[in-house]
Design a protein around this motif. Structure first.
Motif, PDB file in Angstrom:
ATOM      1  N   VAL A 101      40.793  45.783  34.976  1.00  0.00           N
ATOM      2  CA  VAL A 101      40.693  44.433  34.420  1.00  0.00           C
ATOM      3  C   VAL A 101      40.254  43.517  35.556  1.00  0.00           C
ATOM      4  O   VAL A 101      40.937  43.419  36.581  1.00  0.00           O
ATOM      5  N   ASP A 102      39.125  42.883  35.395  1.00  0.00           N
ATOM      6  CA  ASP A 102      38.541  42.081  36.474  1.00  0.00           C
ATOM      7  C   ASP A 102      39.399  40.864  36.801  1.00  0.00           C
ATOM      8  O   ASP A 102      40.159  40.354  35.954  1.00  0.00           O
ATOM      9  N   SER A 103      39.254  40.394  38.026  1.00  0.00           N
ATOM     10  CA  SER A 103      39.909  39.149  38.419  1.00  0.00           C
ATOM     11  C   SER A 103      39.330  38.002  37.587  1.00  0.00           C
ATOM     12  O   SER A 103      38.213  38.097  37.060  1.00  0.00           O
ATOM     13  N   ARG A 104      40.077  36.928  37.477  1.00  0.00           N
ATOM     14  CA  ARG A 104      39.592  35.815  36.667  1.00  0.00           C
ATOM     15  C   ARG A 104      40.199  34.492  37.132  1.00  0.00           C
ATOM     16  O   ARG A 104      41.297  34.445  37.692  1.00  0.00           O
ATOM     17  N   THR A 105      39.456  33.438  36.872  1.00  0.00           N
ATOM     18  CA  THR A 105      39.922  32.076  37.061  1.00  0.00           C
ATOM     19  C   THR A 105      39.727  31.344  35.739  1.00  0.00           C
ATOM     20  O   THR A 105      38.626  31.338  35.185  1.00  0.00           O
ATOM     21  N   THR A 120      35.358  26.974  32.016  1.00  0.00           N
ATOM     22  CA  THR A 120      34.232  27.496  32.796  1.00  0.00           C
ATOM     23  C   THR A 120      33.279  28.308  31.932  1.00  0.00           C
ATOM     24  O   THR A 120      32.118  28.531  32.305  1.00  0.00           O
ATOM     25  N   GLY A 121      33.770  28.774  30.775  1.00  0.00           N
ATOM     26  CA  GLY A 121      32.932  29.541  29.865  1.00  0.00           C
ATOM     27  C   GLY A 121      32.760  30.998  30.238  1.00  0.00           C
ATOM     28  O   GLY A 121      32.087  31.744  29.511  1.00  0.00           O
ATOM     29  N   LYS A 122      33.340  31.429  31.343  1.00  0.00           N
ATOM     30  CA  LYS A 122      33.209  32.832  31.743  1.00  0.00           C
ATOM     31  C   LYS A 122      34.219  33.674  30.968  1.00  0.00           C
ATOM     32  O   LYS A 122      35.421  33.512  31.121  1.00  0.00           O
ATOM     33  N   GLU A 123      33.709  34.563  30.130  1.00  0.00           N
ATOM     34  CA  GLU A 123      34.588  35.369  29.286  1.00  0.00           C
ATOM     35  C   GLU A 123      35.344  36.400  30.116  1.00  0.00           C
ATOM     36  O   GLU A 123      34.852  36.892  31.135  1.00  0.00           O
ATOM     37  N   TYR A 124      36.548  36.735  29.661  1.00  0.00           N
ATOM     38  CA  TYR A 124      37.373  37.708  30.382  1.00  0.00           C
ATOM     39  C   TYR A 124      38.156  38.547  29.377  1.00  0.00           C
ATOM     40  O   TYR A 124      38.275  38.203  28.191  1.00  0.00           O
ATOM     41  N   PHE A 125      38.682  39.663  29.860  1.00  0.00           N
ATOM     42  CA  PHE A 125      39.438  40.593  29.021  1.00  0.00           C
ATOM     43  C   PHE A 125      40.891  40.638  29.475  1.00  0.00           C
ATOM     44  O   PHE A 125      41.167  40.712  30.676  1.00  0.00           O
TER      45      PHE A 125
END
Length: 958
Positions: free
Chosen positions: A904-908, A933-938
């Motif tokens: 699972v990638d790091s996220r802000t 920020t609009g950056k999707e994450y899981f």
């Protein structure tokens, strides 16, 4: 004359009986000088009260005659008492805001009121004031900003709270109580987030205790507990409404509107009787799951390739392609029955081929919906808090997505709870019932598998094949298509495989067509997993618990005693548990006591508690807890604490009684009686296997067969298959050590709240899934003769592995692995620049275990090592205008679960809101957004990517 005297006397007495005392006044903020709306004003020890309006003003009329005492309170402020000495008295009060959040009062840590500063264990708190200021789309989402709290999102509405690790979306080690009722699904043993929980208008406080809490709250309060308390209609009256709307934005799903509305109505008819009702409705679109990368199968990991480049492709969010076979087995069968010549064995390669599956978006409705209703009746026989009798009923239904062993479309799920409670100042006795109905829920993996079995054409007859034989027919068509393309069309191997799949897929129902819709409806309404995908469940539980504080009888210390009893009635009709013939009932009970004593001028507080719990299938467990808290400094504002406690978790209903085929294998619970209750679905046997074993075309196995005769998965992967050895499931235990420090430090002219904690957990008998392979013939490791010349029973079992004649099984059992976890949490809160609220917290989490002690064990810690969270806000940036911004960062981590494993990638994540109060309308307008920020994450592999969510809300009279 006598009649006139009686009439005058009656009139005088009546006027005295119904005379009213009127009190008016204003409540202001002591530091800022402005009015405080929503402050509670009540007569001391009575249920009579009111609240201030948006201008901080109030009018209270009571039948009591002066003198009397008013209590004026507001969350986040110090309570004040005012003496009323005459009718029509005008009151002017200024409340002082608590210096830090550490001054807030909590109950959950010791089951008695105490400041967070003095709590003997780590505790996080979220109240109605925090809900108003949160920048998250919902108060439940806002919990993720608390120190040490993670939220795993399986969908838009299914959120799972996790503290201190070891949890997937099914967090069976964390308990969620709503007004004292366990909000968990009786069958699944974990809460479905707030899908069926509490309206944000009705939330008074949320208290979270990370770590073991079994000593007071019993089995399963193993890694943490959350207690949600609603507003009492005696204290919080009136009609409140909130309407929220906006859009979710995701690359896969596009822009989709959501609507969320709630109403709360509460009224106290007098100081004895009050009622409350709440209603909430939410509708939106789920985050679409569209990860079509190739995998090694259920519970596996990513592999290179796609459908065009891998014959045995198994996409993560693709279902139906789990049906796979070796073409050699198919060719041998077709040659044996004369369909193909013997030369075909040299033409068709010995490779693994999977069927063409369906994407999840074609099998999942992706409609998020929640409908909740609650009502309660409150009666105080003596008109005060000496005794309150409460009847509370809650109903909820909705749609969501749950990711467990498979991905489940939860549709029209229904849950109800009914509670009768007797509560006094020093005791409570409550009993409640929880019932559920799975509604129209279904397993998307089996939906794909069995829709695939509706359309396969038998090449010999030209008619639809029997669904139970459709897989075999499809693979036969594939081999025929390959053989014809290679021998008659001269195709090379790559083109022959393309032609083979095209021939095998002739007649395939395409999503969006009437044929697909008809097959989909048929399969998702069928609870037989050999032909359908619907799962049924009407499991229920009954629970009773009680607590008594002996402070009125013992004055040398504060002593509490209590206990609980719970009965489960499992009724899934054989679709989840082994209860096809009849429901399964079992029970558990527990008793506890706690003593709390202060020494050294009340600076040193000792707390000791112990609890004994016993469940039907297991021996009893004792859970002790000891803690010391010392308040240093002139004003006792430096609090040091240390605690030791144990926790345990009884195996869940699934750990004991599950019997579920998942498409990638079978899960079996290991309660003793469950082994004999479980029998597998029919499974195909290879021609070679039939020849040596005497079995027919299909066979079955029992739970006991699998328990006593199986290979461990790790030994197979190591190339040296050996017998799997494990025992029946039993309770898991944790021993926890914790130290901490809390203080309100004076820095210049500011108060800085500091909350530090460090913990170390040592786990024993950790409950996990043991993956094994069950051979259809032979006896693993046995040297006994088999009846086959020159082969032992052990040789036959190894031959079964080579022939592919085995079944993958996951047993719920205990691991021998040595497991520890440890971590640190630090929170800082203060006010800067004339009233800006600033909060910063950091959490470090780590775990260790010795893989060699149990090669098959997967820890499933599922928690990032580092998390940083920041909040900045001001409720009155200028007149009637406030804002709040929150940011969260975490590093990457590895996710392990029975569904899939991967990074699972790091996220802000950045959330923010601005709000404007309109006093004349008693309204607050809030505009906000999550993940700006609009950056999707899981949250985890397999779920839908979480995009942005924008919302506009209008709240009235809250």
């Amino acid at each position: 004359m006598m009649k006139r005297l009686l009439l005058v006397a009656f009139a005088v007495l009546s006027s005295g009986m119904f005379a009213q005392t009127t009190i008016t006044g204003t409540v202001n903020d002591a530091s800022l000088g402005g009015p405080l709306p929503g402050a509670n004003i009540k007569v001391s020890r009575k249920a009579v009260g009111t609240s201030t309006d948006f201008d901080g003003k109030f009018t209270l009329k009571v039948t009591d005659t002066p003198p009397l005492t008013l209590e004026i309170s507001l969350l986040g402020y110090e309570t004040k008492k005012v003496e009323i000495t005459q009718n029509n008295q005008i009151v002017e009060v200024s409340l002082t805001e608590n210096a830090t959040s550490l001054d807030e009062v909590v109950i959950s840590a010791s089951r008695t009121p105490e400041r967070i500063m003095e709590s003997p264990v780590t505790i996080e708190r979220f109240d109605s004031r925090a809900i108003k200021n949160t920048s998250s789309p919902s108060f439940y989402d806002g919990l993720e900003n608390l120190k040490g709290v993670d939220i795993n999102a399986s969908g838009l509405t299914f959120k799972s709270v996790n503290t201190r690790g070891f949890a997937a979306f099914a967090n069976e080690r964390f308990v969620q109580l709503v007004d004292g009722m366990d909000n968990s699904s009786p069958a699944l043993n974990f809460a479905l987030g707030n899908l069926l929980g509490m309206s944000e208008l009705d939330v008074k406080t949320v208290e979270i205790l990370p770590g073991a809490a079994s000593a007071l709250y019993g089995a399963n309060a193993f890694n943490g507990i959350m207690l949600m308390t609603s507003k009492n209609p005696f204290d919080d009256q009136g009609i409140s409404v909130v309407y929220k709307t906006g859009y979710t934005v995701q690359q896969a799903a596009g822009n989709n509107r959501f609507d969320d509305a709630s109403i709360r109505m509460a009224h106290a008819f007098d100081n004895k009787f009050a009622v409350k009702a709440t209603f909430s409705y939410l509708k939106g679109e789920e985050w679409h799951a569209t990860d079509y990368r190739n995998t090694s199968g259920v519970g596996g990991n990513y592999l290179p390739g796609d459908r065009d480049s891998r014959l045995d492709f198994d996409g993560l969010n693709v279902y139906g392609d789990e049906a796979v076979t070796d073409l050699k087995r198919v060719v041998d069968g077709l040659v044996a029955n004369g369909t193909l010549p013997a030369s075909a064995q040299g033409v068709v390669p010995n490779v693994r081929v999977s069927r063409t599956g369906y994407n999840e978006v074609d099998l999942m409705s992706n409609e998020a919906k929640s409908l909740k209703f609650g009502a309660s009746l409150h009666y105080r026989p003596w008109g005060n808090d000496r005794l309150e009798i409460i009847w509370n009923s809650k109903y909820g239904t909705g749609n969501t997505i749950y990711q467990g062993q498979n991905r489940y479309n939860i549709a029209n799920f229904f849950m109800e709870q009914h509670k009768l409670e007797f509560r006094g100042k020093n005791f409570f006795v409550r009993g409640y019932y929880t019932g559920e109905d799975a509604g129209d829920s279904y397993d998307t993996r089996f939906a794909g598998l069995n829709i695939n079995n509706q359309w396969v054409i038998n090449p010999a007859t030209g008619q639809l094949a029997n669904p139970k034989d459709a897989d075999n027919t499809w693979f036969a068509r594939y081999v025929l298509g390959y053989f014809n393309a290679a021998t008659q069309g001269g195709a090379n191997p790559a083109n022959a495989h393309v032609a083979a799949r095209s021939f095998a897929d002739q007649g395939r129902y395409m999503p969006g067509t009437p044929e697909f819709k008809a097959a989909f409806d048929k399969v998702t309404k069928d609870p037989d997993l050999t032909s359908g995908s619907k799962f049924q469940d009407q499991t229920s539980l009954y629970h009773v618990d009680a607590n008594l504080n002996l402070r009125d009888y013992i004055d040398w210390a504060e002593v509490q005693v209590g206990g609980s009893y719970r009965q489960f009635n499992l009724n899934s009709f054989g679709t989840i548990f082994t209860d096809a013939d009849s429901p399964i009932a079992y029970d558990e009970y527990g008793v506890y006591t706690q003593i709390q004593k202060k020494f050294l001028e009340d600076r040193l507080k000792f707390t000791g508690s112990a609890r004994y719990d016993k469940a039907k299938n297991f021996k009893g467990n004792v859970s002790p807890r000891l803690s010391l808290a010392y308040s240093a400094g002139e004003f006792k504002n430096h609090n040091f604490r240390a605690s030791f406690q144990t926790g345990f978790r009884n195996p869940t209903t699934q750990d004991q009684y599950i019997g579920l085929t998942t498409g990638g294998g079978t899960l079996i619970g290991t309660a003793e009686d469950n082994l004999d209750r479980f029998t597998s679905l029919p499974i195909g046997v290879s021609p070679a296997g039939r020849a040596v074993s005497g079995l027919g075309a299909t066979t079955t196995y029992t739970g006991r067969d699998a328990f006593e005769n199986a290979f461990s998965l790790s030994s197979i992967e190591a190339g040296a298959p050996s017998k799997a050895n494990f025992g029946l499931v039993k309770p898991e235990k944790v021993t926890s050590f914790e130290v901490g420090y809390r203080s309100a430090l004076s820095v210049s002219d500011k108060k800085v709240g500091v909350d530090f904690s460090a913990y170390y957990n040592d786990y024993q008998d950790f409950i996990a899934i043991k993956n094994i392979a069950v051979p259809f013939y032979g006896k693993v490791g046995s040297t006994a003769p088999s009846g086959v010349p020159g082969a032992t029973q052990g040789d036959l079992a190894l031959l079964a592995l080579r022939n592919g004649d085995f079944a993958g099984v996951g047993f719920r059992t205990n691991s021998a692995a040595d497991i520890t976890s440890y971590g640190v949490g630090l929170g800082l809160t203060t006010k800067v620049f004339n009233g800006f609220n600033v909060g910063l917290n950091y959490t470090w989490s780590k775990f260790d275990f010795d893989q060699t002690s149990d090669p098959d064990f997967e820890a499933g810690f599922n928690t990032p090592e580092h998390k940083v969270k920041l909040q900045l806000g001001k409720t009155d940036l200028f007149k009637n205008f406030g804002f709040n911004v929150s940011a969260r960062w975490q590093n990457e981590f590895y996710w392990e679960s029975s569904f899939f494993e991967g990074d699972v990638d790091s996220r802000t994540v950045l959330d923010a809101q601005v709000n404007y109060r309109i006093p004349a309308w008693k309204s607050v307008i809030k505009l906000g957004g999550a993940n700006l920020t609009g950056k999707e994450y899981f949250s985890a592999p397999g779920v839908g990517a979480i995009g942005s969510q924008y919302f506009l809300s209008w709240t009235i009279n809250n």
